[in-house]
Design an enzyme around this catalytic site. Structure first.
Site, PDB file in Angstrom:
ATOM      1  CE  LYS A  22      -4.328  -1.239  -0.135  1.00 20.34           C
ATOM      2  NZ  LYS A  22      -5.287  -1.569   0.899  1.00 20.34           N
ATOM      3  CE  LYS A  77     -15.519  -4.349  -8.067  1.00 20.98           C
ATOM      4  NZ  LYS A  77     -16.470  -4.745  -7.023  1.00 20.98           N
ATOM      5  CE  LYS A 113      -5.599  -9.699  -3.700  1.00 18.95           C
ATOM      6  NZ  LYS A 113      -5.641  -9.102  -2.368  1.00 18.95           N
TER       7      LYS A 113
HETATM    8  P1  TYM Z   1     -10.947  -8.150   1.204  1.00 19.48           P
HETATM    9  O1  TYM Z   1     -12.129  -7.265   1.281  1.00 19.48           O
HETATM   10  O2  TYM Z   1      -9.803  -7.732   0.363  1.00 19.48           O
HETATM   11  O3  TYM Z   1     -11.405  -9.568   0.692  1.00 19.48           O
HETATM   12  C1  TYM Z   1     -12.516 -10.251   1.267  1.00 19.48           C
HETATM   13  C2  TYM Z   1     -12.243 -11.741   1.258  1.00 19.48           C
HETATM   14  O4  TYM Z   1     -12.071 -12.198  -0.089  1.00 19.48           O
HETATM   15  C3  TYM Z   1     -10.826 -12.860  -0.208  1.00 19.48           C
HETATM   16  N1  TYM Z   1     -10.266 -12.577  -1.530  1.00 19.48           N
HETATM   17  C4  TYM Z   1      -9.697 -13.475  -2.320  1.00 19.48           C
HETATM   18  N2  TYM Z   1      -9.501 -14.789  -2.166  1.00 19.48           N
HETATM   19  C5  TYM Z   1      -8.879 -15.447  -3.182  1.00 19.48           C
HETATM   20  N3  TYM Z   1      -8.474 -14.850  -4.327  1.00 19.48           N
HETATM   21  C6  TYM Z   1      -8.665 -13.530  -4.524  1.00 19.48           C
HETATM   22  N4  TYM Z   1      -8.276 -12.960  -5.650  1.00 19.48           N
HETATM   23  C7  TYM Z   1      -9.296 -12.784  -3.487  1.00 19.48           C
HETATM   24  N5  TYM Z   1      -9.628 -11.478  -3.350  1.00 19.48           N
HETATM   25  C8  TYM Z   1     -10.225 -11.377  -2.144  1.00 19.48           C
HETATM   26  C9  TYM Z   1      -9.936 -12.271   0.890  1.00 19.48           C
HETATM   27  O5  TYM Z   1      -8.897 -13.134   1.251  1.00 19.48           O
HETATM   28  C10 TYM Z   1     -10.943 -12.076   1.999  1.00 19.48           C
HETATM   29  O6  TYM Z   1     -11.114 -13.241   2.758  1.00 19.48           O
HETATM   30  N6  TYM Z   1      -8.402  -7.320   5.432  1.00 19.48           N
HETATM   31  C11 TYM Z   1      -9.573  -7.989   4.893  1.00 19.48           C
HETATM   32  C12 TYM Z   1     -10.874  -7.616   5.587  1.00 19.48           C
HETATM   33  C13 TYM Z   1     -10.935  -7.850   7.061  1.00 19.48           C
HETATM   34  C14 TYM Z   1     -10.960  -9.099   7.727  1.00 19.48           C
HETATM   35  C15 TYM Z   1     -11.100  -8.803   9.110  1.00 19.48           C
HETATM   36  C16 TYM Z   1     -10.892 -10.433   7.282  1.00 19.48           C
HETATM   37  C17 TYM Z   1     -11.024  -6.859   8.018  1.00 19.48           C
HETATM   38  N7  TYM Z   1     -11.141  -7.453   9.260  1.00 19.48           N
HETATM   39  C18 TYM Z   1     -11.146  -9.814  10.066  1.00 19.48           C
HETATM   40  C19 TYM Z   1     -10.942 -11.436   8.252  1.00 19.48           C
HETATM   41  C20 TYM Z   1     -11.078 -11.123   9.620  1.00 19.48           C
HETATM   42  C21 TYM Z   1      -9.705  -7.614   3.412  1.00 19.48           C
HETATM   43  O7  TYM Z   1      -9.279  -6.561   3.018  1.00 19.48           O
HETATM   44  O8  TYM Z   1     -10.436  -8.498   2.670  1.00 19.48           O
END
Ligand code: TYM
Length: 339
Positions: free
Chosen positions: A128, A211, A208
């Site tokens: 980031k 968005k 990966k």
């Molecule tokens: P985020 O919003 O980026 O993604 C949400 C969930 O989708 C999964 N994911 C993917 N899995 C496989 N391949 C991909 N290309 C892919 N893109 C997204 C992510 O692994 C995730 O499980 N930091 C987290 C949000 C968060 C969180 C938490 C998660 C905040 N607090 C507590 C677990 C527990 C995030 O940005 O996910």
């Protein structure tokens, strides 16, 4: 005459408490294929076995998004997506992170057991910092502490996520260990639960699916969009001529076929022997994805036409878990000497 007495009814067994799970997802608008294959299908599956709590993490989103109207819209779109994909508000709790603000207090308290060096070495922070060089705000650094607070305020032991969250989960475990060592056993160490597709690559076949990269397949979008996105996918770059044999193990389109039908081996066979070409493979994938998500697409449109219904589900969710969050905060304040 003898009368037979019916046997006394057995006393009602107390309901067995189910282990608690938690996960969070950013309000990035409508879900993409990576979200679903990597995490959301586990959210849906696990709601039947566990006490499941799912949060749309708008506080986290503020580290990169600064448009209030967009944040509000995308939060609702994400809620509608998750409900459309099968989250059942009678079986799990879905809420918006900022509707249970106790978590920000816990995040602050957890910063006091978290060395800065742990946060500085987090891969997502390093990424980031490169990505948004003119906006390296404190929230970016503290992001994983808030994520740990999200999980442990509900004392969840399992966390369904994609593989990209592995480092954050490891950090959550370290923070829990540091807290428990200083103040006594309080939180369980959370463990990640992965799907069979823990990392889904984007249409570029390299990074990966995300968005922010702009390489998504928007499974709840219109079929024409899905088709366009899939037809643009990068396949096996060494397969130049239609007659060249393909290598399904390095072709992202072929890899995605695994999630959409048991016949992927025979499709792969066609690729290896050049009986089929990349365009055929893409067409099949586009058809299958469009069909698989057809009902969810309708449910999504229906929910978005009734935003009050979405808002009500989210409000009920936030209220339902209030007692858990409040009880944890009373315990934590007490243990840390704040009362
Ligand atoms: P985020 O919003 O980026 O993604 C949400 C969930 O989708 C999964 N994911 C993917 N899995 C496989 N391949 C991909 N290309 C892919 N893109 C997204 C992510 O692994 C995730 O499980 N930091 C987290 C949000 C968060 C969180 C938490 C998660 C905040 N607090 C507590 C677990 C527990 C995030 O940005 O996910």
């Amino acid at each position: 005459m003898t009368t037979e007495l019916a046997p006394a009814p057995a006393p009602l067994a107390a309901p067995v408490p189910r282990p608690r799970i938690f996960s969070g997802i950013q309000p990035s608008g409508v879900v993409h294929l990576g979200n679903d294959l990597g995490a959301v299908r586990n959210y849906v599956r696990l709601q039947y076995e566990y006490e499941a709590i799912y949060s749309i993490v708008d506080y986290h989103a503020l580290t990169s998004t600064h448009d209030p109207a967009a944040l509000r819209t995308q939060t609702r779109e994400m809620a509608a997506s998750l409900l459309a994909l099968g989250l059942d508000p009678d079986r799990c709790t879905l809420f918006v992170q900022s509707h249970r603000p106790e978590v920000t207090e816990l995040a602050w308290l957890l910063t006091t057991v978290t060395p800065v060096s742990w946060l500085e070495r987090t891969p997502t922070y390093k990424e980031k910092k490169e990505h948004q060089q003119d906006d390296v705000n404190h929230g970016l650094l503290a992001y994983p502490v808030l994520q740990a607070a999200d999980i442990v305020i509900y004392k969840a032991s399992l966390v369904p996520v994609g593989k990209d969250q592995a480092a954050h989960l490891e950090l959550s475990r370290e923070i829990v260990r540091a807290f428990n060592a200083r103040y006594g056993q309080t939180f369980p160490e959370p463990k990640a639960v992965y799907t069979e597709a823990p990392t889904v690559l984007g249409t570029d076949g390299v990074r990966k699916m995300s968005k922010s990269v702009g390489n998504t397949i928007d499974v709840l979008g219109p079929p024409e969009l899905i088709k366009k996105q899939i037809m643009s996918m990068v396949t096996d770059t060494q397969r130049v001529l239609r007659t060249d044999p393909g290598r399904p193990e390095v072709c992202n389109v072929c890899q995605l076929q695994r999630a959409f039908g048991d016949d992927y081996e025979s499709l792969w066979d066609g690729e290896r022997t050049a009986r089929t070409g990349c365009v055929d493979m893409k067409r099949i994938l586009a058809e299958r994805i469009t069909e698989r998500y057809a009902e969810a697409r309708d449910r999504y449109a229906n929910l978005m036409a009734h935003p009050d219904r979405i808002d009500e589900i989210l409000a009920v969710g936030a209220e339902r878990i209030r007692p858990i969050a409040e009880a944890t905060m009373i315990e934590v304040r007490e243990k840390m000497g704040l009362r």
